[in-house]
Write a protein that holds these residues in place. Sequence first.
Motif, PDB file in Angstrom:
ATOM      1  N   LYS A 142       1.193  -0.939   0.001  1.00  0.00           N
ATOM      2  CA  LYS A 142       0.024   0.109  -0.003  1.00  0.00           C
ATOM      3  C   LYS A 142       0.514   1.230   0.116  1.00  0.00           C
ATOM      4  O   LYS A 142       0.709   2.541   0.192  1.00  0.00           O
ATOM      5  CB  LYS A 142      -0.758  -0.115   1.348  1.00  0.00           C
ATOM      6  N   ARG A 143       2.510   1.018  -0.223  1.00  0.00           N
ATOM      7  CA  ARG A 143       2.547   2.094  -0.509  1.00  0.00           C
ATOM      8  C   ARG A 143       2.975   3.029  -1.437  1.00  0.00           C
ATOM      9  O   ARG A 143       2.258   4.542  -1.181  1.00  0.00           O
ATOM     10  CB  ARG A 143       4.729   1.869   0.295  1.00  0.00           C
ATOM     11  N   ASP A 144       2.075   2.597  -2.247  1.00  0.00           N
ATOM     12  CA  ASP A 144       1.922   3.732  -3.640  1.00  0.00           C
ATOM     13  C   ASP A 144       0.690   4.858  -3.668  1.00  0.00           C
ATOM     14  O   ASP A 144       1.010   5.596  -3.656  1.00  0.00           O
ATOM     15  CB  ASP A 144       1.727   3.067  -5.041  1.00  0.00           C
ATOM     16  N   LYS A 145       0.065   4.657  -2.823  1.00  0.00           N
ATOM     17  CA  LYS A 145      -1.524   4.998  -2.146  1.00  0.00           C
ATOM     18  C   LYS A 145      -1.817   5.850  -1.211  1.00  0.00           C
ATOM     19  O   LYS A 145      -1.571   6.794  -1.107  1.00  0.00           O
ATOM     20  CB  LYS A 145      -2.046   3.088  -1.765  1.00  0.00           C
ATOM     21  N   LYS A 146      -0.607   5.337  -0.057  1.00  0.00           N
ATOM     22  CA  LYS A 146      -0.061   6.579   1.033  1.00  0.00           C
ATOM     23  C   LYS A 146       0.592   7.174   0.717  1.00  0.00           C
ATOM     24  O   LYS A 146       0.729   8.597   0.430  1.00  0.00           O
ATOM     25  CB  LYS A 146       0.848   5.442   2.023  1.00  0.00           C
ATOM     26  N   ILE A 147       2.006   6.766  -0.242  1.00  0.00           N
ATOM     27  CA  ILE A 147       3.091   7.552  -1.193  1.00  0.00           C
ATOM     28  C   ILE A 147       2.002   9.129  -1.970  1.00  0.00           C
ATOM     29  O   ILE A 147       2.430  10.213  -1.571  1.00  0.00           O
ATOM     30  CB  ILE A 147       3.691   7.954  -1.702  1.00  0.00           C
ATOM     31  N   ALA A 148       1.124   8.104  -2.987  1.00  0.00           N
ATOM     32  CA  ALA A 148       0.601   9.663  -3.324  1.00  0.00           C
ATOM     33  C   ALA A 148      -0.667  10.196  -2.576  1.00  0.00           C
ATOM     34  O   ALA A 148      -0.381  11.598  -2.863  1.00  0.00           O
ATOM     35  CB  ALA A 148      -0.762   8.947  -4.172  1.00  0.00           C
ATOM     36  N   ALA A 149      -0.929   9.594  -1.377  1.00  0.00           N
ATOM     37  CA  ALA A 149      -2.067  10.758  -0.824  1.00  0.00           C
ATOM     38  C   ALA A 149      -0.776  11.935  -0.194  1.00  0.00           C
ATOM     39  O   ALA A 149      -1.416  12.662   0.390  1.00  0.00           O
ATOM     40  CB  ALA A 149      -2.278   9.965   0.339  1.00  0.00           C
ATOM     41  N   LEU A 150       0.057  11.142   0.368  1.00  0.00           N
ATOM     42  CA  LEU A 150       1.282  12.622   0.858  1.00  0.00           C
ATOM     43  C   LEU A 150       1.312  13.826   0.112  1.00  0.00           C
ATOM     44  O   LEU A 150       1.493  15.066   0.391  1.00  0.00           O
ATOM     45  CB  LEU A 150       2.228  11.441   1.716  1.00  0.00           C
ATOM     46  N   LYS A 151       1.641  12.681  -0.736  1.00  0.00           N
ATOM     47  CA  LYS A 151       2.177  14.363  -2.160  1.00  0.00           C
ATOM     48  C   LYS A 151       0.309  15.238  -2.679  1.00  0.00           C
ATOM     49  O   LYS A 151       0.964  15.869  -2.709  1.00  0.00           O
ATOM     50  CB  LYS A 151       2.281  13.614  -3.498  1.00  0.00           C
ATOM     51  N   HIS A 152      -0.244  14.216  -2.393  1.00  0.00           N
ATOM     52  CA  HIS A 152      -1.094  15.529  -2.685  1.00  0.00           C
ATOM     53  C   HIS A 152      -2.063  16.526  -0.952  1.00  0.00           C
ATOM     54  O   HIS A 152      -2.060  17.324  -1.444  1.00  0.00           O
ATOM     55  CB  HIS A 152      -2.921  14.374  -2.423  1.00  0.00           C
ATOM     56  N   LYS A 153      -1.345  16.040  -0.278  1.00  0.00           N
ATOM     57  CA  LYS A 153      -1.732  16.402   0.720  1.00  0.00           C
ATOM     58  C   LYS A 153      -0.541  17.469   0.601  1.00  0.00           C
ATOM     59  O   LYS A 153      -0.055  18.652   1.438  1.00  0.00           O
ATOM     60  CB  LYS A 153      -1.063  15.874   1.980  1.00  0.00           C
ATOM     61  N   ILE A 154       0.749  17.624   0.942  1.00  0.00           N
ATOM     62  CA  ILE A 154       2.259  18.256   0.206  1.00  0.00           C
ATOM     63  C   ILE A 154       1.219  19.764  -0.684  1.00  0.00           C
ATOM     64  O   ILE A 154       1.566  20.038  -0.954  1.00  0.00           O
ATOM     65  CB  ILE A 154       3.314  17.995  -0.422  1.00  0.00           C
ATOM     66  N   ASP A 155       0.635  19.638  -1.675  1.00  0.00           N
ATOM     67  CA  ASP A 155      -0.141  19.738  -3.218  1.00  0.00           C
ATOM     68  C   ASP A 155      -0.523  21.551  -2.115  1.00  0.00           C
ATOM     69  O   ASP A 155      -0.974  21.705  -2.519  1.00  0.00           O
ATOM     70  CB  ASP A 155      -0.023  19.237  -4.547  1.00  0.00           C
TER      71      ASP A 155
ATOM     72  N   ASN B 268      10.453   0.363   2.630  1.00  0.00           N
ATOM     73  CA  ASN B 268      10.705  -0.847   1.609  1.00  0.00           C
ATOM     74  C   ASN B 268      11.820  -1.033   0.457  1.00  0.00           C
ATOM     75  O   ASN B 268      11.265  -2.155  -0.072  1.00  0.00           O
ATOM     76  CB  ASN B 268       9.446   0.228   0.719  1.00  0.00           C
ATOM     77  N   SER B 269      12.973  -0.889   0.340  1.00  0.00           N
ATOM     78  CA  SER B 269      13.686  -0.605  -0.329  1.00  0.00           C
ATOM     79  C   SER B 269      13.690  -2.084  -0.323  1.00  0.00           C
ATOM     80  O   SER B 269      14.209  -2.912  -1.395  1.00  0.00           O
ATOM     81  CB  SER B 269      14.627   0.636  -0.287  1.00  0.00           C
ATOM     82  N   ILE B 270      14.970  -2.603   0.866  1.00  0.00           N
ATOM     83  CA  ILE B 270      14.791  -3.706   0.717  1.00  0.00           C
ATOM     84  C   ILE B 270      14.040  -5.204   0.399  1.00  0.00           C
ATOM     85  O   ILE B 270      14.287  -5.931  -0.059  1.00  0.00           O
ATOM     86  CB  ILE B 270      15.583  -4.587   2.429  1.00  0.00           C
ATOM     87  N   LEU B 271      13.009  -4.736   1.003  1.00  0.00           N
ATOM     88  CA  LEU B 271      11.794  -6.242   0.572  1.00  0.00           C
ATOM     89  C   LEU B 271      11.557  -5.799  -0.480  1.00  0.00           C
ATOM     90  O   LEU B 271      11.191  -6.499  -1.275  1.00  0.00           O
ATOM     91  CB  LEU B 271      10.646  -5.926   1.367  1.00  0.00           C
ATOM     92  N   GLU B 272      11.456  -4.238  -1.002  1.00  0.00           N
ATOM     93  CA  GLU B 272      11.529  -4.425  -3.046  1.00  0.00           C
ATOM     94  C   GLU B 272      12.418  -5.222  -3.726  1.00  0.00           C
ATOM     95  O   GLU B 272      11.974  -5.778  -4.836  1.00  0.00           O
ATOM     96  CB  GLU B 272      10.775  -3.053  -2.599  1.00  0.00           C
ATOM     97  N   TYR B 273      13.448  -4.997  -3.117  1.00  0.00           N
ATOM     98  CA  TYR B 273      14.709  -5.437  -4.179  1.00  0.00           C
ATOM     99  C   TYR B 273      14.854  -7.255  -3.985  1.00  0.00           C
ATOM    100  O   TYR B 273      14.971  -7.945  -4.844  1.00  0.00           O
ATOM    101  CB  TYR B 273      15.598  -4.566  -3.358  1.00  0.00           C
ATOM    102  N   ASN B 274      14.041  -7.551  -2.810  1.00  0.00           N
ATOM    103  CA  ASN B 274      13.938  -8.491  -2.244  1.00  0.00           C
ATOM    104  C   ASN B 274      13.045  -9.130  -3.712  1.00  0.00           C
ATOM    105  O   ASN B 274      12.774 -11.094  -4.195  1.00  0.00           O
ATOM    106  CB  ASN B 274      14.269  -9.269  -1.063  1.00  0.00           C
ATOM    107  N   LEU B 275      12.284  -9.056  -2.622  1.00  0.00           N
ATOM    108  CA  LEU B 275      10.704  -9.368  -4.063  1.00  0.00           C
ATOM    109  C   LEU B 275      10.783  -9.440  -5.383  1.00  0.00           C
ATOM    110  O   LEU B 275       9.959 -10.440  -6.123  1.00  0.00           O
ATOM    111  CB  LEU B 275       9.615  -8.235  -3.750  1.00  0.00           C
ATOM    112  N   GLN B 276      11.722  -8.862  -5.697  1.00  0.00           N
ATOM    113  CA  GLN B 276      11.644  -9.021  -7.697  1.00  0.00           C
ATOM    114  C   GLN B 276      12.631 -10.160  -7.900  1.00  0.00           C
ATOM    115  O   GLN B 276      12.043 -10.956  -8.851  1.00  0.00           O
ATOM    116  CB  GLN B 276      12.671  -7.804  -8.038  1.00  0.00           C
ATOM    117  N   TYR B 277      12.756 -11.364  -7.110  1.00  0.00           N
ATOM    118  CA  TYR B 277      13.557 -12.271  -7.573  1.00  0.00           C
ATOM    119  C   TYR B 277      12.836 -12.954  -6.896  1.00  0.00           C
ATOM    120  O   TYR B 277      13.431 -14.592  -6.718  1.00  0.00           O
ATOM    121  CB  TYR B 277      14.590 -12.535  -7.119  1.00  0.00           C
ATOM    122  N   ILE B 278      11.874 -13.449  -5.938  1.00  0.00           N
ATOM    123  CA  ILE B 278      10.860 -14.577  -5.501  1.00  0.00           C
ATOM    124  C   ILE B 278      10.210 -14.660  -6.889  1.00  0.00           C
ATOM    125  O   ILE B 278       9.859 -14.310  -7.609  1.00  0.00           O
ATOM    126  CB  ILE B 278       9.976 -13.422  -4.254  1.00  0.00           C
ATOM    127  N   ASN B 279      10.210 -16.058  -6.371  1.00  0.00           N
ATOM    128  CA  ASN B 279       8.821 -16.756  -7.486  1.00  0.00           C
ATOM    129  C   ASN B 279       7.940 -16.268  -7.489  1.00  0.00           C
ATOM    130  O   ASN B 279       7.145 -15.446  -6.772  1.00  0.00           O
ATOM    131  CB  ASN B 279       8.476 -18.299  -6.754  1.00  0.00           C
TER     132      ASN B 279
END
Length: 173
Positions: free
Chosen positions: A18-31, A110-121
């Motif tokens: 849900k990070r993308d949704k959360k980041i989008a909401a935070l960026k909207h608040k910044i706007d 999320n960077s470590i998790l994102e990196y490792n999920l690229q290589y998961i089955n």
Amino acid sequence: MDKKEFKRIEKRIYNYFKRDKKIAALKHKIDILAKQIEQIDKELRECNISIDIESSSPSFEERVQSSPDGTSYAEREVIRITDLKLKRKLSKEIEIEEIKEEIENIELDNSILEYNLQYINEEWYKLLELKYKFKKNETQISLEMNISQSQVNKIKQKAIADIRRWEEWRKVE
């Protein structure tokens, strides 16, 4: 792996999806905050300040206005209102910086998790996505992936165990 550790990792996976949704909401608040700052700047540039008539004046007869510091009621009010606007602007600028820091922390967490999920089955990733992004239950996942419910649980357990190992490796480094 104990239940508490399992829940902690599940929470990280939920946050990852849900990070993308959360980041989008935070960026909207910044706007929104940036627009409010712009509006305050515009009011300050245009001197858009209205002052109430001095309430202590008993009549409109001619008199000499004096104060200990040499400023009139109107000047004091303009200064007070300007100061309030500047304080509002500063608090909004601080809030923007705090939100930017929160976005950076979300991306970093999320960077470590994102990196490792690229290589998961691929099958494991799809299952995690269905479970934690789309919030489907085991029955729905088993029907969609055409596997048994017990397989869904086994794959989920293995995937979470792998994620836990990634975190342990990160701690060792």
